[in-house]
Design a protein around this motif. Structure first.
Motif, PDB file in Angstrom:
ATOM      1  N   SER A 113       0.947  -1.205  -0.050  1.00  8.18           N
ATOM      2  CA  SER A 113      -0.098   0.152  -0.119  1.00  8.18           C
ATOM      3  C   SER A 113       0.777   1.211   0.024  1.00  8.18           C
ATOM      4  CB  SER A 113      -0.851  -0.089   1.151  1.00  8.18           C
ATOM      5  OG  SER A 113      -1.879  -1.152   1.418  1.00  8.18           O
ATOM      6  N   PHE A 114       0.452   2.372  -0.324  1.00 10.47           N
ATOM      7  CA  PHE A 114       1.012   3.705  -0.459  1.00 10.47           C
ATOM      8  C   PHE A 114       0.429   4.613   0.750  1.00 10.47           C
ATOM      9  CE2 PHE A 114       2.239   8.031  -2.463  1.00 10.47           C
ATOM     10  CZ  PHE A 114       3.403   7.533  -2.576  1.00 10.47           C
ATOM     11  N   TYR A 115       1.325   5.362   1.292  1.00  7.38           N
ATOM     12  CA  TYR A 115       0.771   6.153   2.321  1.00  7.38           C
ATOM     13  C   TYR A 115       1.375   7.617   1.677  1.00  7.38           C
ATOM     14  CZ  TYR A 115      -0.046   8.556   6.719  1.00  7.38           C
ATOM     15  OH  TYR A 115      -0.708   9.285   7.698  1.00  7.38           O
ATOM     16  N   ASP A 116       0.490   8.388   1.353  1.00  9.28           N
ATOM     17  CA  ASP A 116       0.973   9.672   0.580  1.00  9.28           C
ATOM     18  C   ASP A 116       0.589  10.605   1.849  1.00  9.28           C
ATOM     19  OD1 ASP A 116       1.625  11.558  -0.846  1.00  9.28           O
ATOM     20  OD2 ASP A 116       0.271  11.046  -2.692  1.00  9.28           O
ATOM     21  N   ILE A 117       1.842  11.267   2.167  1.00  6.76           N
ATOM     22  CA  ILE A 117       1.873  12.384   3.439  1.00  6.76           C
ATOM     23  C   ILE A 117       1.643  13.688   2.526  1.00  6.76           C
ATOM     24  CG2 ILE A 117       3.048  13.336   5.387  1.00  6.76           C
ATOM     25  CD1 ILE A 117       3.953  10.496   5.763  1.00  6.76           C
ATOM     26  N   SER A 147      -4.016   8.274   2.140  1.00  4.90           N
ATOM     27  CA  SER A 147      -3.995   9.633   1.834  1.00  4.90           C
ATOM     28  C   SER A 147      -3.973  10.634   2.919  1.00  4.90           C
ATOM     29  CB  SER A 147      -4.836  10.124   0.668  1.00  4.90           C
ATOM     30  OG  SER A 147      -5.138  11.427   0.301  1.00  4.90           O
ATOM     31  N   PHE A 148      -3.047  11.476   3.012  1.00  5.37           N
ATOM     32  CA  PHE A 148      -3.157  12.651   4.076  1.00  5.37           C
ATOM     33  C   PHE A 148      -4.297  13.578   3.911  1.00  5.37           C
ATOM     34  CE2 PHE A 148       0.130  14.946   6.801  1.00  5.37           C
ATOM     35  CZ  PHE A 148       0.352  13.897   7.617  1.00  5.37           C
ATOM     36  N   THR A 149      -4.755  13.462   2.508  1.00  7.94           N
ATOM     37  CA  THR A 149      -6.046  14.718   2.118  1.00  7.94           C
ATOM     38  C   THR A 149      -7.207  13.640   1.942  1.00  7.94           C
ATOM     39  OG1 THR A 149      -4.502  15.873   1.114  1.00  7.94           O
ATOM     40  CG2 THR A 149      -6.765  16.030   0.222  1.00  7.94           C
ATOM     41  N   GLY A 150      -8.263  14.073   2.657  1.00  4.95           N
ATOM     42  CA  GLY A 150      -9.485  13.435   2.435  1.00  4.95           C
ATOM     43  C   GLY A 150     -10.410  14.266   1.554  1.00  4.95           C
ATOM     44  N   LEU A 169      -5.732   8.980   5.734  1.00  8.59           N
ATOM     45  CA  LEU A 169      -5.369   8.651   6.843  1.00  8.59           C
ATOM     46  C   LEU A 169      -4.459  10.006   7.453  1.00  8.59           C
ATOM     47  CD1 LEU A 169      -4.741   6.059   8.604  1.00  8.59           C
ATOM     48  CD2 LEU A 169      -2.773   5.691   7.493  1.00  8.59           C
ATOM     49  N   PHE A 170      -5.429  10.750   7.783  1.00 12.41           N
ATOM     50  CA  PHE A 170      -4.674  12.015   8.260  1.00 12.41           C
ATOM     51  C   PHE A 170      -3.481  11.849   9.297  1.00 12.41           C
ATOM     52  CE2 PHE A 170      -9.355  13.710   7.697  1.00 12.41           C
ATOM     53  CZ  PHE A 170      -9.208  13.957   6.697  1.00 12.41           C
ATOM     54  N   CYS A 171      -2.800  12.751   9.573  1.00 12.01           N
ATOM     55  CA  CYS A 171      -1.765  12.837  10.585  1.00 12.01           C
ATOM     56  C   CYS A 171      -2.390  12.570  11.685  1.00 12.01           C
ATOM     57  CB  CYS A 171      -1.011  13.920  10.251  1.00 12.01           C
ATOM     58  SG  CYS A 171      -1.811  15.465  10.437  1.00 12.01           S
ATOM     59  N   SER A 172      -1.628  12.541  12.851  1.00 12.90           N
ATOM     60  CA  SER A 172      -2.039  12.270  14.143  1.00 12.90           C
ATOM     61  C   SER A 172      -1.054  12.961  15.303  1.00 12.90           C
ATOM     62  CB  SER A 172      -2.432  10.925  14.553  1.00 12.90           C
ATOM     63  OG  SER A 172      -1.169  10.051  14.290  1.00 12.90           O
ATOM     64  N   ALA A 267      -5.835  24.087  -2.132  1.00 16.68           N
ATOM     65  CA  ALA A 267      -6.643  23.858  -3.190  1.00 16.68           C
ATOM     66  C   ALA A 267      -7.424  22.627  -2.940  1.00 16.68           C
ATOM     67  CB  ALA A 267      -5.562  23.947  -4.514  1.00 16.68           C
ATOM     68  N   ALA A 268      -6.764  21.505  -2.593  1.00 17.70           N
ATOM     69  CA  ALA A 268      -7.314  20.403  -2.514  1.00 17.70           C
ATOM     70  C   ALA A 268      -8.341  20.328  -1.303  1.00 17.70           C
ATOM     71  CB  ALA A 268      -6.316  19.172  -2.344  1.00 17.70           C
ATOM     72  N   GLY A 269      -8.052  21.083  -0.166  1.00 20.50           N
ATOM     73  CA  GLY A 269      -8.784  20.871   1.125  1.00 20.50           C
ATOM     74  C   GLY A 269      -8.710  19.819   1.789  1.00 20.50           C
ATOM     75  N   TRP A 270      -9.272  19.534   2.873  1.00 23.67           N
ATOM     76  CA  TRP A 270      -9.061  18.372   3.868  1.00 23.67           C
ATOM     77  C   TRP A 270      -7.813  18.029   3.970  1.00 23.67           C
ATOM     78  CZ3 TRP A 270     -13.681  16.898   6.072  1.00 23.67           C
ATOM     79  CH2 TRP A 270     -14.849  17.003   5.506  1.00 23.67           C
TER      80      TRP A 270
END
Length: 367
Positions: A113-117, A147-150, A169-172, A267-270
């Motif tokens: 899987s890829f975790y894009d921060i 994705s860091f972005t939802g 998968l937001f940061c924490s 621009a992307a938001g979330w």
């Protein structure tokens, strides 16, 4: 056996050094949460001189950390661990990322899987044909694109880029480390962040200009790589690199702290930042630039001050009474500590991995 521990291999930009990157603190919080849940993690990090000179966590006690010098070493020395892992996660901005992903998917097909921060940055790069650390052709091969972005970006990943499954998968935040120290405020407004050309105009508008207009108040900017030619007002203190161990104390000494977001993420938001959650956990009121989705995480006027211009910051600093300041901080803290800790995020990740790797886990007797 449903909650049996998972063996996870993570290949990420950095865990050992937080110098000049937000990846390390993100991984630390997430992996500590996974360890608390009983999962086993091997983190593989490319050995780079700029991180070697600034390692603030060389020997983590919540996972196994190993350094490698080349893609070939990664794929050969750690081939068994990768092949036997229940899940393999590769992060954004990993050096030679395209080759790394190709090698990982060959060794552990269907389990990578890829975790894009850096999701908005990643997609902007791909649209320009820039495949620095991820090739567009690789996206459909991931079990999950974390994705860091939802928000709408998740639909775009699936519909436009062919991701099988895109999940936020937001940061924490490490709640046990980010607590108020009880210190009295030293600065009226502070900012913590590495220099970025696309953030600097916002920092200018929301901190430097208010500092010029309010010479009786004190401001601070902490973070590395700022150009020498920036004209800092006399009432703006500068601190170079501030290691994570000092973040809570830094936030605790501010009346308000500033959150500044990169242009692609606006621009992307979330796209909540690590700093946003850290400051909230400590209990310092936050002033933030505006972006879609922020109000869904921290309601404007109730848990955060949203500044669209210099005048909003000046008003917050000059007109917010102590009772309202504490109310903002307490509301944000309650939200973050209930839903955005490393443990909460680790539970989300583990649940997703079990769903997408269920056939393998069942075959291994670990449903």
């Amino acid at each position: 056996m449903r909650n049996a521990p998972l063996d996870i291999v993570v290949v990420g930009l950095s865990l050992s050094s937080s110098w000049g990157n937000g990846h390390a603190t993100t991984f630390r919080s997430l992996l500590k949460g996974l360890a608390a849940l009983g999962h086993r993690v091997l983190f593989l990090e490319r050995d780079k001189p700029w991180y070697a000179a600034n390692r603030d966590l060389p020997e983590p006690d919540f996972c196994e950390l190993r350094l490698y010098d080349s893609v070939e070493e990664l794929a050969t020395t750690y081939r068994r661990e990768i092949a036997e892992a229940d899940a393999v996660i590769v992060g954004s901005y990993v050096p030679d990322g395209v080759e790394v992903i190709d090698r990982l998917t060959a060794i552990a097909p269907g389990r990578v899987s890829f975790y894009d921060i850096d999701t908005p940055v990643t997609l902007a790069k791909l649209m320009r044909g820039d495949e620095e650390y991820l090739a567009r052709r690789q996206i459909p091969d991931f079990a999950t694109y974390f994705s860091f972005t939802g928000g709408p970006t998740l639909d775009r990943l699936e519909q436009e880029f062919g991701a099988k499954d895109a999940q936020a998968l937001f940061c924490s935040v490490e709640s046990e480390r980010y607590r108020h120290t009880g210190a009295e405020p030293v600065w009226d407004l502070g900012y913590l962040g590495t220099y970025s050309p696309d953030r600097q105009p916002t920092l200018e508008r929301l901190l430097l200009e208010p500092a010029r207009q309010l010479p009786d108040k004190r401001f601070v900017v902490a973070g590395p790589q700022y150009p020498a030619d920036i004209a800092w007002p006399d009432n703006v203190e500068r601190i170079d690199h501030l290691p994570p161990a000092e973040h809570a104390a830094f936030y605790s000494r501010q009346r308000f702290t500033l959150n500044v977001t990169r242009a692609d993420m606006i621009a992307a938001g979330w796209s909540p930042s690590v700093r946003l959650f850290e400051a909230a956990a400590v209990g310092v009121p936050i002033v933030s630039d505006a972006w879609d989705g922020l109000g869904e995480l921290l309601p404007e006027g109730e848990a955060i001050v949203v500044a669209r211009g210099t005048e909003d910051v000046v008003a917050a600093l000059c007109e917010t009474g102590e009772e309202d300041r504490r109310r903002l901080a307490d509301a944000a803290q309650e939200i973050v500590l209930s839903a955005h800790t490393g443990l909460a995020r680790a539970k989300e990740l583990a649940a997703a991995l079990r769903i997408h790797h269920a056939p393998r886990l069942s075959a291994a007797g670990r449903p």
